[in-house]
Design a protein around this motif. Structure first.
Motif, mmCIF file in Angstrom:
data_model
loop_
_atom_site.group_PDB
_atom_site.id
_atom_site.type_symbol
_atom_site.label_atom_id
_atom_site.label_comp_id
_atom_site.label_asym_id
_atom_site.label_seq_id
_atom_site.Cartn_x
_atom_site.Cartn_y
_atom_site.Cartn_z
ATOM 1 N N VAL A 158 0.866 -1.184 0.000
ATOM 2 C CA VAL A 158 0.000 0.000 0.000
ATOM 3 C C VAL A 158 0.899 1.230 0.000
ATOM 4 N N ASN A 159 0.461 2.294 -0.657
ATOM 5 C CA ASN A 159 1.268 3.509 -0.679
ATOM 6 C C ASN A 159 0.845 4.448 0.456
ATOM 7 N N PRO A 160 1.614 5.501 0.720
ATOM 8 C CA PRO A 160 1.298 6.422 1.819
ATOM 9 C C PRO A 160 -0.103 7.021 1.728
ATOM 10 N N ALA A 161 -0.573 7.286 0.496
ATOM 11 C CA ALA A 161 -1.913 7.861 0.342
ATOM 12 C C ALA A 161 -2.983 6.886 0.838
ATOM 13 N N PHE A 162 -2.756 5.592 0.629
ATOM 14 C CA PHE A 162 -3.702 4.579 1.108
ATOM 15 C C PHE A 162 -3.694 4.533 2.634
ATOM 16 N N GLU A 163 -2.499 4.654 3.220
ATOM 17 C CA GLU A 163 -2.388 4.684 4.677
ATOM 18 C C GLU A 163 -3.166 5.870 5.250
ATOM 19 N N LYS A 164 -2.998 7.019 4.606
ATOM 20 C CA LYS A 164 -3.661 8.235 5.079
ATOM 21 C C LYS A 164 -5.178 8.118 4.961
ATOM 22 N N LEU A 165 -5.631 7.517 3.858
ATOM 23 C CA LEU A 165 -7.067 7.384 3.615
ATOM 24 C C LEU A 165 -7.730 6.427 4.605
ATOM 25 N N THR A 166 -7.061 5.298 4.879
ATOM 26 C CA THR A 166 -7.673 4.259 5.716
ATOM 27 C C THR A 166 -7.328 4.384 7.194
ATOM 28 N N GLY A 167 -6.211 5.062 7.479
ATOM 29 C CA GLY A 167 -5.778 5.152 8.867
ATOM 30 C C GLY A 167 -4.971 3.944 9.317
ATOM 31 N N TRP A 168 -4.760 2.990 8.400
ATOM 32 C CA TRP A 168 -3.975 1.794 8.712
ATOM 33 C C TRP A 168 -2.533 1.998 8.253
ATOM 34 N N GLU A 172 0.773 -2.970 9.290
ATOM 35 C CA GLU A 172 -0.447 -3.631 9.759
ATOM 36 C C GLU A 172 -1.201 -4.252 8.586
ATOM 37 N N LEU A 173 -1.312 -3.478 7.509
ATOM 38 C CA LEU A 173 -2.070 -3.941 6.352
ATOM 39 C C LEU A 173 -1.426 -5.148 5.674
ATOM 40 N N CYS A 174 -0.100 -5.164 5.628
ATOM 41 C CA CYS A 174 0.607 -6.227 4.911
ATOM 42 C C CYS A 174 0.930 -7.437 5.790
ATOM 43 N N SER A 175 0.516 -7.397 7.041
ATOM 44 C CA SER A 175 0.715 -8.562 7.899
ATOM 45 C C SER A 175 -0.315 -9.624 7.536
ATOM 46 N N LYS A 176 0.049 -10.869 7.699
ATOM 47 C CA LYS A 176 -0.848 -11.972 7.344
ATOM 48 C C LYS A 176 -2.075 -12.030 8.258
ATOM 49 N N GLU A 177 -2.002 -11.326 9.387
ATOM 50 C CA GLU A 177 -3.095 -11.384 10.352
ATOM 51 C C GLU A 177 -4.268 -10.485 9.960
ATOM 52 N N LEU A 178 -4.030 -9.567 9.017
ATOM 53 C CA LEU A 178 -5.072 -8.613 8.646
ATOM 54 C C LEU A 178 -5.559 -8.879 7.231
ATOM 55 N N ASN A 179 -6.813 -9.208 7.085
ATOM 56 C CA ASN A 179 -7.417 -9.453 5.783
ATOM 57 C C ASN A 179 -7.945 -8.149 5.203
ATOM 58 N N PHE A 180 -7.887 -8.041 3.878
ATOM 59 C CA PHE A 180 -8.325 -6.821 3.189
ATOM 60 C C PHE A 180 -9.737 -6.416 3.585
ATOM 61 N N TRP A 181 -10.642 -7.379 3.621
ATOM 62 C CA TRP A 181 -12.051 -7.050 3.842
ATOM 63 C C TRP A 181 -12.308 -6.523 5.247
#
Length: 202
Positions: A158-168, A172-181
């Protein structure tokens, strides 16, 4: 036209002279000949050669495989092994250094030239690819739009803009413990899944 410089690393003087003459017949320049791994590293730095032809059994404590690994990491110079050894153990060790070619002695000039030219081309293409990836990474990292890459529900990037938009955070997002949905708000889940299915059909 500037000649391609090839460093020859061979501990047998007669064989080294034969290799040097073959290279010069083919139009290459041989700025130096080394007989040991330690000397090869020094000569690679001093001559700034375009390619190294490396024997495996050398004088001194360091063999050609170890020398090739150091030359590759320090100077990013393509290495082609030119050796009489092709046993599984030696070849497996050589593979680790990711050589650009492996020629068995005795060799023909044509085989030598073909391997060298292919090695130089592959090295050039790899550099161009890395530069292209770096430019693309810069564009994506600085984009104002949210950009992500995922597979089967898992984030790969994910790029920085995605982090800013989602707050994640990316970690955290790229860890196997967190699913996209799980990152989608429940009220938006149905809409996002529909958009994702339409994207897959394109």
């Amino acid at each position: 036209m500037k000649k391609i410089k090839i460093l020859v690393v061979e501990d047998e003087r007669i064989v080294a002279d034969d290799i040097r003459m073959s290279l010069e017949r083919l139009g290459y320049a041989v700025p130096a000949v080394s007989v040991s791994g330690e000397d090869a590293i020094n000569k690679a730095e001093k001559t700034r050669s375009d390619l190294v032809l490396m024997d495996i059994i050398l004088q001194g404590k360091m063999d050609g495989i170890e020398a090739a690994s150091i030359i590759k990491s320090r100077f990013d110079v393509p290495v082609v092994y030119l050796t009489a050894y092709a046993d599984d153990k030696t070849v497996d060790r050589a593979k680790i250094t990711e050589p650009f070619g492996y020629i068995l002695k005795p060799f023909e000039d044509r085989d030598l030239q073909t391997t060298i030219e292919m090695a130089l081309h592959k090295h050039k293409m790899r550099i161009l690819l890395e530069e292209s990836e770096e430019r693309y990474r810069g564009v994506v990292e600085n984009a104002h739009d949210a950009i992500y890459i995922k597979t089967k529900g898992d984030f790969l990037y994910v790029n920085p803009a995605f982090e800013k938009l989602t707050g994640w955070k990316k970690e955290e997002l790229c860890s196997k413990e967190l699913n996209f949905w799980k990152t989608i708000h429940p009220e938006d889940l149905k809409f996002v899944k529909k958009m994702d299915e339409e994207r897959k059909k394109r």
